[in-house]
Design a protein around this motif. Structure first.
Motif: not given
Length: 286
Positions: A103, A139, A242, A261, A282
């Motif tokens: 990540i 996460h 993202k 993210l 995250c």
């Protein structure tokens, strides 16, 4: 997130940066700036910055008669990312928590962004990101969802950043080999975001199916997408989103199946989530 006066100033600065990057002469640059200034002053503050930016960049492209304004910069970013890919992949493979490091690797590439006021160095980001902590860290929840997922939609962001996405895509498949991942791109060139045809050349299909989201904005906007992709979005188990642009357009969509993210790269986003520019995130949507 909604448009602010600071966002308008940022858009005007982006417009100037486009002209400087393309070595546009002073007279033509003034023409572009005048046109964009006239346009943005009519914008309402109930719109998201990526929504406004999509129309701004269309206007810039039309005035300059250049469809893909940052085509060269995207190619160079992908080349640069590839030079650091093996080094970064080895770090992830040797980590105790491979998902955590994967990540972070994917977020490191998020600094390759030509639409933010803060500049970061990719080499420096790679060298330090694995020792940095997430300022919002969900996460473990993401890992639990990966373990049971059948379909995952992965909203891509910038060119170059997409190369590091392969590390995360591979890690997800190692955790859950039977899950189907859909790697969703922009439909047309917008700033330096990765497009469908560009993504097809970057090895994503080893781990995911590359799909066109139908969106031509630097953030996912439902109204700009296609019925086919919206059905995919609705039917998937969860979404990995993202970049800041996707966060700006989706954070108000209160769906817990979205994970954001990104690296914080502007004061507006930093203030909105009560974090600092430079922080890595995250975050599960709530």
């Amino acid at each position: 997130m909604k448009l602010t006066n600071e966002c308008i100033l940022c858009i005007l600065n982006q417009t100037l940066n486009v002209c400087k990057t393309l070595n546009i002469d002073e007279d033509k640059t003034k023409e572009v700036l005048d046109e964009i200034a006239s346009f943005v002053k009519e914008m309402k503050f109930d719109q998201t910055p990526p929504y406004v930016a999509s129309f701004v960049y269309q206007k810039i492209s039309k005035i300059l008669n250049i469809e893909d304004l940052y085509s060269t910069q995207k190619e160079l970013a992908i080349i640069k990312a590839k030079t650091l890919f093996e080094y970064t992949k080895d770090i992830v493979q040797n980590a105790n928590d491979k998902l955590l490091f994967a990540i972070k690797a994917s977020i490191a590439g998020n600094v390759l962004d030509l639409a933010t006021p803060t500049n970061f160095c990719l080499d420096e980001e790679i060298s330090k990101i694995f020792s940095n902590n997430f300022e919002i860290d969900n996460h473990e929840e993401l890992k639990n969802d990966i373990l049971i997922a059948k379909k995952i939609v992965y909203l891509a962001d910038n060119a170059g950043e997409n190369i590091f996405d392969n590390i995360l895509l591979k890690t997800i498949k190692s955790i859950n080999p039977t899950c189907k991942i859909f790697y969703a791109t922009r439909s047309k060139p917008i700033i330096n975001d990765i497009t469908y045809h560009e993504a097809l050349k970057c090895g994503h299909e080893e781990f995911a199916e590359v799909v066109d989201s139908g969106v031509d904005s630097p953030g996912f906007i439902f109204e700009k997408s296609t019925d086919k992709f919206l059905k995919l979005f609705e039917d998937c188990d969860f979404v990995i989103s993202k970049g800041m642009g996707n966060f700006e357009t989706l954070e108000s969509y209160k769906d817990k199946k979205i994970y954001f993210l990104f690296k914080v790269k502007c004061n507006i986003v930093a203030t909105h989530i009560n974090k600092n520019v430079g922080d890595i995130i995250c975050m599960k949507n709530i």
